[in-house]
Scaffold this active site. Structure first.
Site, PDB file in Angstrom:
ATOM      1  N   GLU A  46       0.827  -1.209   0.000  1.00 30.28           N
ATOM      2  CA  GLU A  46       0.000   0.000   0.000  1.00 30.28           C
ATOM      3  C   GLU A  46       0.862   1.260   0.000  1.00 30.28           C
ATOM      4  O   GLU A  46       0.578   2.231  -0.710  1.00 30.28           O
ATOM      5  CB  GLU A  46      -0.923   0.002   1.225  1.00 30.28           C
ATOM      6  CG  GLU A  46      -1.874  -1.177   1.281  1.00 30.28           C
ATOM      7  CD  GLU A  46      -1.343  -2.340   2.105  1.00 30.28           C
ATOM      8  OE1 GLU A  46      -2.141  -2.974   2.808  1.00 30.28           O
ATOM      9  OE2 GLU A  46      -0.118  -2.591   2.045  1.00 30.28           O
ATOM     10  N   CYS A  78       0.083   0.576   7.850  1.00 32.57           N
ATOM     11  CA  CYS A  78      -0.378   1.004   6.533  1.00 32.57           C
ATOM     12  C   CYS A  78      -1.607   1.901   6.639  1.00 32.57           C
ATOM     13  O   CYS A  78      -1.804   2.793   5.811  1.00 32.57           O
ATOM     14  CB  CYS A  78      -0.703  -0.217   5.670  1.00 32.57           C
ATOM     15  SG  CYS A  78       0.760  -1.129   5.141  1.00 32.57           S
ATOM     16  N   SER A 162      18.682 -43.126 -10.799  1.00 34.74           N
ATOM     17  CA  SER A 162      17.489 -42.326 -11.069  1.00 34.74           C
ATOM     18  C   SER A 162      17.751 -41.209 -12.077  1.00 34.74           C
ATOM     19  O   SER A 162      16.972 -40.257 -12.164  1.00 34.74           O
ATOM     20  CB  SER A 162      16.987 -41.691  -9.763  1.00 34.74           C
ATOM     21  OG  SER A 162      17.977 -40.843  -9.192  1.00 34.74           O
ATOM     22  N   TRP A 164      17.866 -40.082 -15.844  1.00 37.45           N
ATOM     23  CA  TRP A 164      16.870 -39.226 -15.218  1.00 37.45           C
ATOM     24  C   TRP A 164      15.514 -39.889 -15.304  1.00 37.45           C
ATOM     25  O   TRP A 164      15.205 -40.490 -16.335  1.00 37.45           O
ATOM     26  CB  TRP A 164      16.811 -37.869 -15.893  1.00 37.45           C
ATOM     27  CG  TRP A 164      18.059 -37.071 -15.783  1.00 37.45           C
ATOM     28  CD1 TRP A 164      19.056 -36.932 -16.697  1.00 37.45           C
ATOM     29  CD2 TRP A 164      18.459 -36.289 -14.653  1.00 37.45           C
ATOM     30  NE1 TRP A 164      20.046 -36.117 -16.227  1.00 37.45           N
ATOM     31  CE2 TRP A 164      19.698 -35.701 -14.972  1.00 37.45           C
ATOM     32  CE3 TRP A 164      17.914 -36.019 -13.403  1.00 37.45           C
ATOM     33  CZ2 TRP A 164      20.387 -34.861 -14.084  1.00 37.45           C
ATOM     34  CZ3 TRP A 164      18.587 -35.188 -12.540  1.00 37.45           C
ATOM     35  CH2 TRP A 164      19.799 -34.617 -12.875  1.00 37.45           C
ATOM     36  N   LEU A 198      20.588 -28.908  -5.194  1.00 37.40           N
ATOM     37  CA  LEU A 198      19.330 -28.386  -4.647  1.00 37.40           C
ATOM     38  C   LEU A 198      19.216 -26.873  -4.772  1.00 37.40           C
ATOM     39  O   LEU A 198      18.644 -26.206  -3.910  1.00 37.40           O
ATOM     40  CB  LEU A 198      19.153 -28.802  -3.184  1.00 37.40           C
ATOM     41  CG  LEU A 198      19.122 -30.314  -2.916  1.00 37.40           C
ATOM     42  CD1 LEU A 198      18.929 -30.586  -1.425  1.00 37.40           C
ATOM     43  CD2 LEU A 198      18.022 -30.985  -3.718  1.00 37.40           C
TER      44      LEU A 198
END
Length: 328
Positions: A46, A78, A162, A164, A198
């Site tokens: 705001e 605000c 894994s 991919w 990650l």
């Protein structure tokens, strides 16, 4: 309000522990100011919009995605700025569950004869701030389980390979997802086998905090998850998932992406400490020797199977992304 929501999304994933908020000021059918909350400690949406509108704000309508605050935090209330600018009408989408805000902003504005309209595009605004709302209700972060599996439910072959499972397009989506959450959580097994970094490797992406569960203290500090690309929290004492989540909430990390592996997913499934499940399904088969993503849930009768609700289906490259929530 749709414009205000678009403003709010500009800082999605970057405001923790605060919610994402956007604001737009309209006068005479024209937008004269807009803004969004960029990060914790920065001016609220705001105030940013009022700074753009300046003196033109007198008599205008303010659209904001969250009820304006009326308390002193890291920034002034605000409501003070709204009243000082002479705004005549305020329209907001979501009520703020923060007990310091809930209803108090509306009361202050209405007491000053400002017209207030509530809950315009409420569902859309609520969805934007699910982690913040959950934290205010429960004191825990919002938890997203993420799985990449073959058509027969495997996250790896019998040897643990894994790379991919999912397509390049799905992996790119995961990087974007990481950039929008506060933390990514994995177990020591995933780090040992895959050595993941990650991080959010997309242009403009923000790396989440990395959380590694290693109660057996078996990980090498040479793993990529311990590099200097992002902060890493190592949980090296056996801890229940709820205790880990409570600690992350205290750190201001309100949206946690759980990427596995199977034992970690099983813990969150067993304790029902997850809010949504994202499943990337690849058109591949590896057979029953492969590793099942959900671990051993100990369910012997189909009548006792865990029930989920399908919320969305999306095709990503050759894969399909399914989004589920627990059936309450």
């Amino acid at each position: 309000m749709a414009l205000a929501l678009a403003e709010a999304t500009r800082a999605h994933g970057r405001t923790h522990p605060n919610p994402c908020v956007g604001a737009v000021i309209v006068k005479g059918g024209k937008v004269i100011g807009r803004g969004y909350h960029e990060k914790a400690g920065a001016p609220h949406a705001e105030v940013m919009a009022l700074a753009k509108a300046k003196k033109r704000a007198k008599g205008a309508t303010l659209y904001t995605t969250l009820e304006p605050c009326n308390h002193q935090g890291k920034t002034p209330p605000c409501c003070d700025a709204i009243l000082a600018a002479g705004i005549s009408r305020v329209v907001f989408a979501s009520s703020d569950p923060n007990p310091l805000v809930d209803g108090r902003g509306v009361a202050r504005l209405e007491a000053a004869k400002v017209k207030v309209a509530r809950h315009v595009l409420k569902a859309e605004a609520d969805a934007l701030n699910r982690p913040f709302f959950k934290y205010m209700r429960t004191g825990l972060p919002f938890v997203t389980l993420k799985v990449a599996m073959t058509l027969d439910g495997k996250l790896a072959t019998s040897t643990g390979d894994s790379e991919w499972v999912s397509s390049e397009a799905s992996r790119l989506r995961v990087h974007w997802l990481r950039s929008q959450v506060d933390a990514v959580l994995v177990g020591a097994g995933t780090v040992s086998v895959d050595d993941p970094q990650l991080t959010a490797r997309v242009e403009g992406g923000r790396n989440p905090v990395r959380v590694v569960l290693d109660g057996a203290r078996r990980l090498s500090k040479g793993a990529r998850v311990f590099d200097d690309q992002a902060r890493t929290i190592l949980v090296d004492k056996p801890s229940a998932p709820k205790a880990v989540l409570q600690h992350l909430a205290q750190e201001g990390l309100l949206h946690v992406l759980v990427e596995g592996g199977a034992n970690v997913h099983q813990q969150f499934l067993d304790t029902k400490l997850f809010d949504e499940l994202l499943v990337f399904v690849a058109p591949k088969l590896v057979g029953n020797e492969g590793i099942t993503w959900s671990g051993n849930l100990g369910i012997e009768q189909m009548a006792n199977a865990m029930q989920l609700e399908l919320r969305d289906v999306e095709r990503i490259g050759d894969d399909v992304l399914l989004r589920f929530t627990p059936r309450r």
